[in-house]
Design an enzyme around this catalytic site. Structure first.
Site, PDB file in Angstrom:
ATOM      1  N   GLN A  38     -43.075 -56.182 -14.880  1.00 24.08           N
ATOM      2  CA  GLN A  38     -43.316 -56.704 -16.427  1.00 24.08           C
ATOM      3  C   GLN A  38     -44.384 -57.204 -16.620  1.00 24.08           C
ATOM      4  O   GLN A  38     -45.151 -57.059 -17.242  1.00 24.08           O
ATOM      5  CB  GLN A  38     -42.024 -57.160 -16.666  1.00 24.08           C
ATOM      6  N   ASN A  88     -34.360 -67.514 -15.540  1.00 26.37           N
ATOM      7  CA  ASN A  88     -35.395 -66.706 -15.999  1.00 26.37           C
ATOM      8  C   ASN A  88     -35.787 -65.651 -14.716  1.00 26.37           C
ATOM      9  O   ASN A  88     -35.255 -65.725 -13.825  1.00 26.37           O
ATOM     10  CB  ASN A  88     -36.746 -67.171 -16.408  1.00 26.37           C
ATOM     11  N   ARG A 107     -26.148 -55.962 -20.017  1.00 25.06           N
ATOM     12  CA  ARG A 107     -26.619 -57.205 -18.954  1.00 25.06           C
ATOM     13  C   ARG A 107     -26.047 -58.319 -19.114  1.00 25.06           C
ATOM     14  O   ARG A 107     -26.007 -58.673 -20.124  1.00 25.06           O
ATOM     15  CB  ARG A 107     -28.163 -56.929 -19.186  1.00 25.06           C
ATOM     16  N   ARG A 155     -36.154 -54.398 -23.206  1.00 29.21           N
ATOM     17  CA  ARG A 155     -36.113 -55.811 -22.262  1.00 29.21           C
ATOM     18  C   ARG A 155     -36.522 -56.943 -22.916  1.00 29.21           C
ATOM     19  O   ARG A 155     -37.281 -56.699 -23.627  1.00 29.21           O
ATOM     20  CB  ARG A 155     -36.239 -55.493 -20.744  1.00 29.21           C
ATOM     21  N   ASP A 181     -34.172 -66.395 -20.203  1.00 32.03           N
ATOM     22  CA  ASP A 181     -33.191 -65.640 -20.615  1.00 32.03           C
ATOM     23  C   ASP A 181     -32.082 -66.369 -21.339  1.00 32.03           C
ATOM     24  O   ASP A 181     -31.074 -66.144 -21.855  1.00 32.03           O
ATOM     25  CB  ASP A 181     -32.478 -64.623 -19.551  1.00 32.03           C
TER      26      ASP A 181
END
Ligand code: MRU
Length: 341
Positions: free
Chosen positions: A191, A242, A90, A47, A232
């Protein structure tokens, strides 16, 4: 780096650190097919925007090398189908499409599988240099004695080398500059708690874990000098997509007068998408939010949010820092004439 590499390419075989098990267990998955890669990306074994792009690049190149190349039309059709599956694993991070399209363009221009493998290796190596560039441009943002708040994981585990949002932190730490990091835990998949806090602590950086809902109190108490996050996708107008919760931080920063910076490699800049409203936001499974203790009710679980460009103080890339008005300054920073400055 003290933490294990998220992506390992060994004699033509892709191995991915299973980040779902960190930090309690360090295990690698062997990725031997497009199916394996799609599953690893979709389930967050790998990820972080740059890391999923690099992993997809290797998976695509390896699959191209395994496929018979005698019938080039069939080979290219197989490559395009595999690329589409990887890009769809994704939907939000632009790096997936960026990476597979880079390989597709090469193949359609006549390159064979060996050249695709070389290109995937080049993307991986480049990402380390890019992180270093972000670190060099961003390190002065962290003043001696400062407290930096970060969200999710935009560190070594999300890319290669010294990460993106963490790059200025690693460089400052190496230079002996004292500073402190507040790591948001980052619900629902943690995370920040499992990855960022772990990797910074392993590196010897002074890191304190907070729940996401504590950021306002920290800012109100004057304990935060800077927020620095990854992304992202940054769209043409400077909107920042994000991890969910980033928008909360940007709003708080505006209220409390705290600078809000975003680390964004040029591979994460998407000039083809006009605004954040045009980006598909991934909605993930309810179980991630419910866990085992919540009442079994309806759940929303958008994995990302959009921070409007107007709330962003600056975007740090490997080429420099773009500041407001981002719609005018970003393109020049992201696609400069020369190599990283
Ligand atoms: O769902 P994740 O863990 O892939 O989300 C990661 C993030 O939101 C990161 O901040 C982003 O990808 C930047 S990583 C350099």
């Amino acid at each position: 780096m003290k933490v294990p590499a998220p992506i390992v390419w060994q004699q033509g075989r892709l191995r991915l650190l299973d980040q779902r098990r960190l930090p309690t267990s360090v295990e690698y998955l062997d990725i031997d097919s497009i199916d394996d890669a799609v599953t690893a990306i979709a389930t967050l074994a790998v990820r972080g925007a740059p890391a999923i792009g690099i992993a997809a690049g290797y998976a695509l190149a390896a699959s191209a090398a395994r496929s018979p190349q005698a019938d080039r039309t069939a080979w290219l059709a197989g490559l395009d189908a595999a690329a589409a599956r990887l890009a769809g694993a994704r939907p939000t991070a632009v790096n997936l499409a960026w990476a597979v399209n880079r390989l597709r363009r090469l193949a359609h221009a006549g390159a064979g599988a060996d050249a695709l493998v070389g290109e995937a290796e080049a993307m991986h190596a480049e990402s380390e240099a890019v992180c270093l560039g972000i670190g060099r441009h961003g390190e002065a943002l962290i003043e001696p004695g400062a407290t930096v708040l970060t969200h999710c994981n935009a560190g070594a585990l999300a890319v290669a080398g010294i990460g993106t949002a963490t790059a200025p932190m690693y460089l400052r730490h190496r230079a002996g500059v004292p500073f402190r990091v507040l790591a948001d835990e980052t619900r629902p998949l943690l995370q920040g708690a499992r990855l960022t806090a772990w990797e910074l602590a392993e590196a010897g950086i002074d890191v304190t874990l907070i729940c996401d809902n504590m950021a306002a109190v920290m800012m109100a108490a004057g304990e935060v000098d800077l927020v620095l996050v990854g992304t992202d996708r940054v769209t043409r107008n400077g909107d920042v997509v994000n991890k969910i919760g980033t928008l909360n931080l940007a709003v708080l920063c505006r209220h409390f007068g705290v600078p809000f910076y975003v680390a964004c490699p040029s591979s994460t800049y998407d000039p083809d998408t006009p605004t954040g409203a045009d980006v598909t936001i991934e909605e993930r499974h309810a179980d991630e939010v419910l866990g085992t203790q919540a009442a079994r009710v309806a759940v929303r679980n958008p994995a990302f949010d959009v921070t409007p460009a107007a709330l962003v103080t600056g975007i740090v890339s490997e080429h420099g820092i773009a500041r407001a008005p981002l719609a005018d300054t970003l393109a020049g920073i992201m696609t400069p004439a020369g190599p990283p400055g």
